[in-house]
Design an enzyme around this catalytic site. Structure first.
Site, PDB file in Angstrom:
ATOM      1  N   GLU A 733      -1.403  -4.653  -3.871  1.00 27.50           N
ATOM      2  CA  GLU A 733      -0.836  -4.123  -5.112  1.00 27.50           C
ATOM      3  C   GLU A 733      -1.504  -2.816  -5.494  1.00 27.50           C
ATOM      4  OE1 GLU A 733       1.222  -3.605  -8.646  1.00 27.50           O
ATOM      5  OE2 GLU A 733       1.643  -4.982  -6.994  1.00 27.50           O
ATOM      6  N   ARG A 811      -4.829 -12.680 -18.478  1.00 28.21           N
ATOM      7  CA  ARG A 811      -3.977 -13.766 -18.007  1.00 28.21           C
ATOM      8  C   ARG A 811      -4.749 -15.081 -17.958  1.00 28.21           C
ATOM      9  NH1 ARG A 811       0.839 -13.784 -15.222  1.00 28.21           N
ATOM     10  NH2 ARG A 811       1.178 -11.909 -16.452  1.00 28.21           N
ATOM     11  N   GLU A1091       4.297 -17.619  -7.385  1.00 34.56           N
ATOM     12  CA  GLU A1091       2.908 -17.821  -7.780  1.00 34.56           C
ATOM     13  C   GLU A1091       2.608 -19.185  -8.402  1.00 34.56           C
ATOM     14  OE1 GLU A1091       1.242 -14.624  -9.961  1.00 34.56           O
ATOM     15  OE2 GLU A1091       1.724 -13.136  -8.443  1.00 34.56           O
TER      16      GLU A1091
END
Length: 1142
Positions: A733, A811, A1091
């Protein structure tokens, strides 16, 4: 007379022989064969056959698998081999078949290719060619294999995407029991394990559409190579290495006398590793693979004589045949060797590796792992007990030596002279004896190995002689001499056991800083393994003495590990502050091991790597060196800002609680281990700084922007193309840009296309991985298990830059409650700045770490209350319409339905009752010991625990692609907003079995129910669930990144870093997709599935913890205890540990 280095250099200038071999039926004549070049490099760069992939360059992943066919002893052999290790020069008069040679989409697929595709056994596809070729080679040798044969063929192959089940399921159709089992198997390869009732099974593919396998249509072996060729010595001269292939034993002895320091290479599975990863150079290599005297296999009066060049695969075939043919009492050593070979490396390695080729005062166990030496040394020590002999030759003189405790004077050292070669080894028959061998975990690297035998005086249980040997407790295999002496003339009873354990604890000592770490565990294993030996001998004595059989008990135990020791070394690119000339120097600020400080551009990868290794770097060490989270906390080394989420009155919640507990947990990092490492090709287009990039990245736009910035041009001058990607999982990423920017600058500077693909060890060293987390929690709860208040503090190890770490920590905070409604909750998060390579995104993006710590305090609450964990979890779960700590309402809440369906799918209550009954069972052995008093002893033991565990999941989803979901956003200051578009839910049940003596565990069963909305493609969604689950299994139970106290990463390849393999799948795996749960907030009512399923593997971890709880209860140890993921930390002390928990 030995030859000098100058003479060797002159010989390299002389022309070598032509190398003749076939690839996919086409004849290849190479006039300038380079001894340092591998088959993989030649296939990809010289022949343009790029279907064979480079995954690790050490024979550990199987992506490079091809089939090698050769004529030897008038017969054809078809073997799967690792092209990344196979020397090009070893292929003279051989035929090679690659994945392109058996079929393609342009012409026609081979049935092996078709079935893995239609069975959905390929996701990113990078591992697929290697798996296809492993299966193809198996079918060429055995057109109707058993399922055991299939699983054995894949021991050398890894896949990071699929979870393995669809691969096994697709290839089951080739086996003797091929086709659908009708639900009778209900195991890994059964199509019916995807749903819980036969009526609800959805076939993911139709086997009737498969093309039949027709062995008569395969490529034939070239007739030209079937003609017997005149035997002569072959020489291939490269830039730095001379390869000599003698054709007779006399030539080999003469060459060994001339080149006493030359390496003998058969499979190249060790020398190839040394030359690549240890920067070693061997100017002369001798290849004795086809010398007849070194390939003998013959029966002698005392055993089977095996030539030194016989491969492990051939050795296994010979011993299996002997076991079938000979009386059982003669073949017990053979069985022990076969059991060793079964778990030794992968099939590709065993097909070319040989057991013993001593050279240069070293004995070479040809495998790509150093600690295997201890494993095989112990086996050799066993042989010594039966007068195992080695036949040696030197200048035509043959002599035999016995392998004993003096044979290995040091690590990888033997008493053999440099000029001597091993001709053969004799594996002895055994007398009429009784043997026991323990089962062991599937893998190839041993933590501790042990071999033991005992003789008893006639018609008694009195020890006449005993031998106990260990590997992994010293640089060489060691005999526990003092312990053995203390046990002589003692009765084999519990007093002897106590004496032996006390003595072993004293004798088998290790330095706290011993390489390999796990010092306490390794010392404990020496005692545990002897205890297992004691029990088996005790049991065997009762049987044999009652039958009046008075002989030896011989026992082999190998505890197999997920890690090994690698000698420390660095590989840095050339240091450049500018365009440097030879001898120039510059100064840079380096913040971690693996910090890229420059690049070298050369005409070939080999030349560039050779030049990079020649760069000298001097360091001035800066203080403090901050490696671990605890270091960062002590030095207050944090990135800003600090994040916090709070709801309710936490202080009042604690006051209202009946009990308060405190706890901590550490969650280790994880390497993405995408099969295709980071790779970039940059092509300058010549106008206005234009650049075209072909990149393996998950973020083409970010790559475009950063490359443009590095080149000083506008973004529209840079074109970034991503055709396909061999895995990413978040690792590409942002971290892929550290390579793409460098390659682009190099291409811009030299005005030519430049390509760079990181080797596996380089990729793992520089790119970082999943963030390690440390959590401290304080929980207030009622007597019935209801949680009233929670305060949790999370610390993440970001590494040396912020990268995506703040978003990942946020998160984790969003997940700190998992699926539990806590009325008073406060979470605080710190991003630790350390001297490690920057960690980045990985599947789950911080969510698994936050939820893992949530399950830890929930487990502690259940243990404190003495209540079943599933009851406490169910009591605290959210309900429809509840609000999260970040003030978002839970609509379409399906966790209750997932829970109920998973209870049914797993037969939870029935399974739990069976487990509890199993754990209550005491294994009683009535053993009659014949001695002067003739007594009856009863021995009871419980060494195995089973447990079933529930796990639940709530995942939050946010879509930002070309379309931006409206009304999304969150303000941490006011705890307001709508951070997520919708939620995904899942539930898992897992059952495990643990061995309380060794700590090993077995995954028996997993059932998963996953809410994916209205599935667009059930086969794809199930594949994602299984793949995610297996990655989570690795995260929580298997994969361990090990750093030195200075921040150097030891685990930099599949030899040391173990991702789950085919053998790690739960024996029974069921996956069900929740029905009638449409998601109106996404495309076609679906949900993201990539995920969320990963965290469901936490059910395996907490099943292990619950099994440990059951075992602890026997010692009256109750209540909560700390268990870190993936394993507990080393014991604290004042010593410098070999590895630290970061």
């Amino acid at each position: 007379m030995p030859i000098t280095a100058e003479e060797i250099k002159n010989k390299l200038q002389s022309p070598g022989d032509d190398l003749v071999f076939f690839v996919n039926g086409k004849k290849i004549t190479e006039k300038n064969a380079e001894p340092e070049k591998t088959l993989l490099t030649y296939l990809r760069r010289n022949l343009g056959l790029t279907g064979t992939k480079l995954g690790c360059a050490e024979g550990g992943c199987g992506a490079c698998t091809v089939m090698r066919i050769a004529v030897f002893k008038a017969s054809l052999s078809h073997y799967a081999v690792n092209a990344c290790l196979a020397p090009l020069c070893s292929l003279h008069h051989c035929a090679v078949t690659t994945v392109e040679g058996i079929g393609s989409v342009a012409s026609k697929l081979h049935p092996v290719q078709e079935r893995i595709a239609k069975a959905h056994g390929s996701q990113c596809g990078f591992c697929t060619p290697g798996i296809v070729m492993s299966m193809y080679a198996l079918l060429r040798n055995n057109p109707q294999p058993s399922m055991h044969d299939v699983q054995e063929a894949f021991q050398g192959n890894l896949c990071r995407c699929t979870g393995y089940r669809p691969i096994l399921e697709g290839y089951r159709s080739f086996t003797k029991d091929g086709g659908c089992c009708g639900g009778k198997a209900q195991s890994n390869g059964c199509c019916m394990t995807n749903e819980h009732t036969q009526e609800h099974v959805n076939k993911l593919y139709d086997q009737s559409e498969f093309m039949p396998l027709d062995p008569t249509q395969e490529i034939i072996f070239p007739p030209e190579l079937m003609v017997k060729q005149p035997q002569r010595e072959l020489r291939f001269a490269g830039e730095r290495v001379l390869w000599i292939q003698p054709c007779s034993l006399e030539e080999l002895l003469e060459l060994k006398a001339t080149y006493p320091n030359a390496k003998l290479v058969v499979g190249n599975t060790e020398v190839g590793i040394e030359m690549k990863f240890k920067n070693l150079l061997y100017p002369v290599i001798l290849a004795p693979a086809y010398i007849p005297e070194l390939n003998i296999i013959q029966n002698t009066q005392d055993g089977i004589q095996v030539g030194a060049s016989v491969t492990l695969t051939v050795l296994g075939d010979v011993l299996r045949a002997a076991v079938k043919k000979l009386p059982a009492h003669q073949t017990e050593v053979f069985k022990a060797v076969l059991e060793q070979l079964r778990w030794f490396a992968g099939q590709q390695i065993r097909n070319v590796a040989v057991c013993h080729v001593p050279e240069d005062s070293e004995i070479k166990f040809y495998a790509s792992r150093e600690q295997l030496i201890n494993k095989l040394n112990v086996q050799c020590m066993f042989y010594k007990l039966y007068k195992k002999n080695l036949c040696l030759m030197f200048k035509g003189e043959k002599h035999v030596i016995e392998m004993d405790g003096k044979f290995f004077p040091g690590y990888r050292k033997t008493i053999l002279k440099p000029e001597e070669i091993l001709l053969s080894i004799e594996i002895p028959y055994t007398r009429k004896v009784s043997f026991k061998q323990s089962p062991r975990k599937e893998d190839d690297i041993a933590i501790v190995t042990c071999g033991m035998n005992v003789f008893f005086k006639e018609q008694s249980n009195i020890v006449q002689s005993i031998r106990i040997s260990y590997g992994g407790m010293a640089p060489v295999t060691v005999l526990a001499t003092a312990t053995c002496n203390r046990l002589l003339n003692r009765q084999w009873n519990e007093e002897l056991l106590e004496e032996a354990c006390t003595s072993l604890a004293e004798e088998m000592n290790l330095s706290p800083s011993a390489p390999g770490g796990m010092v306490t565990y390794r010392r404990t294993l020496t005692i545990s393994l002897f205890y297992k030996f004691f029990l088996n001998v005790q049991h065997k004595l009762s049987l044999d003495l009652l039958k009046e059989v008075f002989n030896i008990v011989f026992f082999v135990v190998v505890v197999v590990a997920i890690r090994r020791l690698l000698q420390k070394h660095f590989t840095f690119p050339s240091s450049t502050c500018k365009d440097l000339q030879q001898g120039d120097s510059c100064m840079l600020y380096v913040t971690c091991v693996g910090h890229i400080v420059g690049a070298i551009v050369a005409d070939t990868q080999a030349h560039a790597q050779r030049a990079a290794k020649a760069v000298k770097i001097s360091y001035e060490e800066l203080q403090p060196v901050i490696v671990t989270i605890q270091d960062a906390i002590a030095n207050k080394s944090f990135f800003q800002p600090v994040r916090s989420i709070e709801r309710g009155d936490v202080a009042q919640g604690f006051k209202d609680s009946d009990h308060i507990l405190h706890g901590e947990m550490h969650i280790g990092g994880q390497e993405q281990f995408y099969l295709e490492t980071n790779c970039t090709l940059a092509v300058p287009r010549g106008e206005d700084g234009e650049m075209e990039l072909f990149v393996s990245t998950q973020s083409a736009s970010k790559t475009q922007a950063l490359v443009a910035k590095a080149l000083g041009v506008s973004a529209n001058r840079v074109v970034c193309r991503v055709k396909r990607m061999g895995g990413g999982f978040g690792g590409k990423e942002s971290r892929s840009t550290i390579l793409s920017t460098v390659v682009a600058v190099a291409a811009h500077t030299v005005k030519r296309p430049v390509r760079c693909m990181l080797d596996r060890d380089e990729d793992m060293l520089v790119t970082g991985g999943r963030h390690p987390f440390f959590g401290h929690y304080k929980v207030g709860y009622m007597n019935n298990g209801r949680v009233m208040a929670l305060e949790v503090t999370l610390y993440s190890n970001a590494g040396n830059s912020l990268d995506l770490s703040l978003s990942i920590l946020e998160r984790a905070l969003f997940h700190m409650d998992n699926s539990y409604n806590i009325p008073n909750i406060r979470g605080t998060g710190y991003v630790c700045k350390t001297n490690l390579p920057s960690n980045s995104a990985f599947r789950g993006f911080g969510g698994p770490q936050g939820m893992m710590i949530a399950e830890s305090w929930m487990s502690d609450v259940a243990l404190s209350c003495g209540l079943p964990a599933e009851e406490v979890r169910r009591m605290n779960m959210y309900k429809e319409g509840d609000f999260t700590p970040f003030s978002q309402r839970l609509d379409n809440f399906t966790i209750d339905r997932c829970w109920e369906e998973c209870m049914q799918l797993s037969d939870f209550n029935k399974r739990k009752d069976a487990v509890e009954q199993y754990n209550r069972l005491e294994i009683t052995m009535n053993i009659e010991i014949i001695n002067s008093t003739k007594s009856l002893c009863s021995l009871k033991r419980r060494i195995v625990r089973k447990h079933v565990f529930f796990d639940i999941l709530r995942i939050i989803i946010n879509f930002i692609m070309f379309y931006r979901t409206p009304d999304l956003g969150y303000d941490f200051e006011t705890n307001s907003g709508r951070p997520f578009n919708y939620f995904s839910y899942g539930v898992a049940v897992s059952e495990v079995e643990i061995d309380c003596l060794t700590g090993s565990h077995k995954n028996l069963h997993t059932s998963i129910v996953m809410d994916v909305g209205k599935s667009l493609n059930p086969a794809l969604d199930i594949g994602q669930v299984e793949g995610g689950f297996m990655q989570g299994l690795g995260l929580f139970t298997l994969e361990e990144l090990r750093y030195s106290p200075d921040g150097y990463l030891y685990t930099r390849g599949p030899g040391m870093y173990k991702i789950p393999a085919f053998g790690d799948i739960p024996i029974e795996l069921k996956v069900s997709l929740l029905r009638d749960a449409p998601n109106e907030k996404a495309i076609f009512s679906s949900k993201a599935v990539g995920e969320p399923p990963l965290f469901l593997a936490a059910s395996v971890f907490y099943a292990i913890k619950d099994a440990i709880t059951a075992a602890r209860a026997e010692s009256n140890l109750t209540g909560p205890f700390r268990l870190d993921s993936p394993c507990p930390p080393a014991d604290p002390g004042t010593f410098i540990p070999w590895a630290v928990q970061v």
